[in-house]
Write a protein that holds these residues in place. Structure first.
Motif, PDB file in Angstrom:
ATOM      1  N   LEU A 280       0.818  -1.213   0.000  1.00 34.43           N
ATOM      2  CA  LEU A 280       0.000   0.000   0.000  1.00 34.43           C
ATOM      3  C   LEU A 280       0.852   1.263   0.000  1.00 34.43           C
ATOM      4  O   LEU A 280       0.501   2.266  -0.622  1.00 34.43           O
ATOM      5  CB  LEU A 280      -0.918   0.008   1.230  1.00 34.43           C
ATOM      6  CG  LEU A 280      -2.010  -1.063   1.270  1.00 34.43           C
ATOM      7  CD1 LEU A 280      -2.701  -1.062   2.620  1.00 34.43           C
ATOM      8  CD2 LEU A 280      -3.030  -0.833   0.160  1.00 34.43           C
ATOM      9  N   ILE A 286      -3.556   0.015  -7.955  1.00 28.85           N
ATOM     10  CA  ILE A 286      -4.173  -1.032  -7.135  1.00 28.85           C
ATOM     11  C   ILE A 286      -5.686  -0.999  -7.330  1.00 28.85           C
ATOM     12  O   ILE A 286      -6.294   0.070  -7.428  1.00 28.85           O
ATOM     13  CB  ILE A 286      -3.803  -0.849  -5.639  1.00 28.85           C
ATOM     14  CG1 ILE A 286      -4.195  -2.081  -4.827  1.00 28.85           C
ATOM     15  CG2 ILE A 286      -4.425   0.418  -5.052  1.00 28.85           C
ATOM     16  CD1 ILE A 286      -3.579  -2.100  -3.442  1.00 28.85           C
ATOM     17  N   GLU A 290      -8.472  -5.364  -3.816  1.00 30.16           N
ATOM     18  CA  GLU A 290      -7.145  -5.634  -3.258  1.00 30.16           C
ATOM     19  C   GLU A 290      -6.789  -4.575  -2.222  1.00 30.16           C
ATOM     20  O   GLU A 290      -6.226  -4.898  -1.166  1.00 30.16           O
ATOM     21  CB  GLU A 290      -6.085  -5.647  -4.360  1.00 30.16           C
ATOM     22  CG  GLU A 290      -4.681  -5.970  -3.816  1.00 30.16           C
ATOM     23  CD  GLU A 290      -3.583  -5.846  -4.844  1.00 30.16           C
ATOM     24  OE1 GLU A 290      -2.439  -6.266  -4.544  1.00 30.16           O
ATOM     25  OE2 GLU A 290      -3.839  -5.325  -5.942  1.00 30.16           O
ATOM     26  N   ALA A 291      -7.139  -3.336  -2.487  1.00 31.61           N
ATOM     27  CA  ALA A 291      -6.858  -2.262  -1.539  1.00 31.61           C
ATOM     28  C   ALA A 291      -7.546  -2.515  -0.204  1.00 31.61           C
ATOM     29  O   ALA A 291      -6.928  -2.400   0.861  1.00 31.61           O
ATOM     30  CB  ALA A 291      -7.298  -0.917  -2.118  1.00 31.61           C
ATOM     31  N   THR A 322     -11.419   4.842  -1.274  1.00 29.04           N
ATOM     32  CA  THR A 322     -10.914   3.956  -2.330  1.00 29.04           C
ATOM     33  C   THR A 322     -12.020   3.356  -3.194  1.00 29.04           C
ATOM     34  O   THR A 322     -11.737   2.619  -4.139  1.00 29.04           O
ATOM     35  CB  THR A 322     -10.092   2.805  -1.717  1.00 29.04           C
ATOM     36  OG1 THR A 322     -10.911   2.086  -0.777  1.00 29.04           O
ATOM     37  CG2 THR A 322      -8.856   3.341  -1.017  1.00 29.04           C
ATOM     38  N   ASN A 342      -7.287   2.972 -10.775  1.00 30.11           N
ATOM     39  CA  ASN A 342      -6.333   2.214  -9.970  1.00 30.11           C
ATOM     40  C   ASN A 342      -5.113   3.056  -9.586  1.00 30.11           C
ATOM     41  O   ASN A 342      -4.588   2.945  -8.481  1.00 30.11           O
ATOM     42  CB  ASN A 342      -5.879   0.967 -10.724  1.00 30.11           C
ATOM     43  CG  ASN A 342      -6.980  -0.074 -10.850  1.00 30.11           C
ATOM     44  OD1 ASN A 342      -8.006   0.004 -10.168  1.00 30.11           O
ATOM     45  ND2 ASN A 342      -6.785  -1.043 -11.725  1.00 30.11           N
ATOM     46  N   ARG A 345      -6.296   5.642  -6.947  1.00 29.17           N
ATOM     47  CA  ARG A 345      -6.494   4.952  -5.669  1.00 29.17           C
ATOM     48  C   ARG A 345      -5.156   4.734  -4.966  1.00 29.17           C
ATOM     49  O   ARG A 345      -5.019   4.999  -3.762  1.00 29.17           O
ATOM     50  CB  ARG A 345      -7.205   3.622  -5.914  1.00 29.17           C
ATOM     51  CG  ARG A 345      -7.489   2.828  -4.645  1.00 29.17           C
ATOM     52  CD  ARG A 345      -8.226   1.541  -4.953  1.00 29.17           C
ATOM     53  NE  ARG A 345      -9.540   1.800  -5.514  1.00 29.17           N
ATOM     54  CZ  ARG A 345      -9.869   1.595  -6.784  1.00 29.17           C
ATOM     55  NH1 ARG A 345      -8.950   1.115  -7.644  1.00 29.17           N
ATOM     56  NH2 ARG A 345     -11.079   1.871  -7.221  1.00 29.17           N
ATOM     57  N   ALA A 346      -4.179   4.259  -5.689  1.00 32.79           N
ATOM     58  CA  ALA A 346      -2.853   4.026  -5.105  1.00 32.79           C
ATOM     59  C   ALA A 346      -2.233   5.332  -4.608  1.00 32.79           C
ATOM     60  O   ALA A 346      -1.613   5.371  -3.529  1.00 32.79           O
ATOM     61  CB  ALA A 346      -1.939   3.360  -6.138  1.00 32.79           C
ATOM     62  N   ILE A 349      -3.902   6.382  -1.329  1.00 36.24           N
ATOM     63  CA  ILE A 349      -3.462   5.533  -0.232  1.00 36.24           C
ATOM     64  C   ILE A 349      -2.061   5.919   0.214  1.00 36.24           C
ATOM     65  O   ILE A 349      -1.783   6.058   1.416  1.00 36.24           O
ATOM     66  CB  ILE A 349      -3.520   4.042  -0.634  1.00 36.24           C
ATOM     67  CG1 ILE A 349      -4.979   3.605  -0.832  1.00 36.24           C
ATOM     68  CG2 ILE A 349      -2.845   3.168   0.423  1.00 36.24           C
ATOM     69  CD1 ILE A 349      -5.131   2.223  -1.422  1.00 36.24           C
TER      70      ILE A 349
END
Length: 356
Positions: A280, A286, A290-291, A322, A342, A345-346, A349
């Motif tokens: 993470l 991601i 999965e997150a 997310t 994705n 989102r990464a 995070i």
């Protein structure tokens, strides 16, 4: 768009997902939902478009009545006046149900400024009133729900029979019309393969265990919703007391499972949660599930003291941030394709873990 709705759509952390409250490291929130129907109108499933519109019109004064009683601001928003994206964000934040936004015409939402009280208008029933509290706090949620219900019933004639109770569209809600539920984070029971037994016990006791977004959803991030199944023949306090007792038992089992992991395989546990943190912390792309899975393991590591450099509320904050629709809302006019989503989102995070 009003300030209340803007805040509701744009702010990821609502008070009832703050991580505070009794048993807050395991029980994320408590919810009381009451189903009510106006006596003069057919249930939404049988009502015409004109009749559904009359129901919304009849409830226009409710926000002012509620605000006068508790000092908070309320508003009524027509669902067809919101964009499809905004409606999906409301689902991700547990303010409305997926079925409520399927056909938004002549459907509405009444919501309080802190989102702890919301009323779905013309979902399965004319009114689906829900009150939420942080942690295992069903008693306060019930008191709040009853206070809101009393204000509404003082000015609206609802469908009720002395011999049966409140009349609802679904027979399982007849009686009190009450559904009590808690949202729980149970990673240790999942890791130690005890979750199936917990679900079986809950089912035998008249409860149901569902995923993150209720009926038909999966338990993403090891988050489950536990609620009562039957309302007829039971009073409100019996329903709440029964659920409260079962949840406390499950919380105790989760704590025992966490201690088992910590005492019997501390190195494996540490490796697992630090690997999750590493992915993470540095991932450039991601997907949503999965997150949530990795965030769940990081939160377990935080709760057990394995990781001490991240605040616990990061998990509940990112539980919302997310999600696909919330990400698209953040992006504004920029259309996010899967790869873009994705990446964003990464990035969120990574930023959240750095700030924590």
């Amino acid at each position: 768009m009003t300030t209340i709705m803007e805040n509701l759509l744009n702010q990821p952390l609502v008070p009832w997902l703050s991580g505070a409250g009794p048993e807050g490291e395991i029980v994320l929130s408590s919810r009381i939902r009451l189903a009510r129907n106006l006596r003069s109108q057919p249930f939404p499933g049988r009502a015409s478009a004109a009749e559904l519109g009359e129901i919304v019109a009849a409830l226009q004064q409710v926000p002012a009545d509620l605000g006068e009683a508790d000092g908070h601001k309320y508003e009524l928003a027509a669902l067809d006046g919101l964009s499809p994206l905004a409606r999906n964000v409301l689902v991700e934040k547990h303010i409305v149900s997926p079925s409520h936004i399927t056909d938004p015409e002549n459907r509405a939402l009444i919501v309080r400024d802190d989102a702890s009280v919301s009323i779905m208008v013309n979902e399965e029933d004319h009114l689906r009133l829900q009150c939420l509290e942080a942690g295992l706090n069903l008693g306060d949620a019930l008191d709040k729900a009853n206070a809101v219900d009393d204000i509404i019933e003082a000015k609206h004639d609802v469908a009720f029979m002395d011999t049966i109770g409140y009349l609802t569209a679904c027979p399982t809600n007849i009686g009190t019309g009450l559904r009590a539920s808690v949202m729980v984070h149970l990673p240790a029971l999942v890791l130690t393969k005890q979750m199936g037994r917990m679900v079986a016990i809950a089912t035998q006791l008249g409860l149901t265990v569902r995923g993150l977004y209720g009926e038909g959803s999966e338990a993403a991030g090891n988050v489950f919703q536990i609620s009562n199944q039957v309302t007829l023949g039971r009073n409100e306090q019996d329903i709440v007391t029964s659920l409260n007792g079962v949840v406390k038992h499950i919380v105790d089992k989760e704590r025992m499972a966490r201690e088992l992991l910590l005492n019997e395989s501390p190195d494996l546990l540490a490796d697992r949660v630090w690997r999750a943190y590493g992915v993470l912390r540095y991932a450039q792309s991601i997907c949503a599930n999965e997150a949530l899975s990795l965030l769940s393991e990081v939160r377990l590591g935080i709760d057990l003291g394995v990781i001490d450099e991240v605040l616990p509320e990061v998990f509940t904050k990112l539980l919302v941030m997310t999600r696909p629709s919330f990400l698209q809302n953040l992006a504004g006019d920029t259309v996010l394709h899967q790869a873009d989503s994705n990446k964003l989102r990464a990035k969120l995070i990574r930023s959240s873990l750095q700030k924590s």
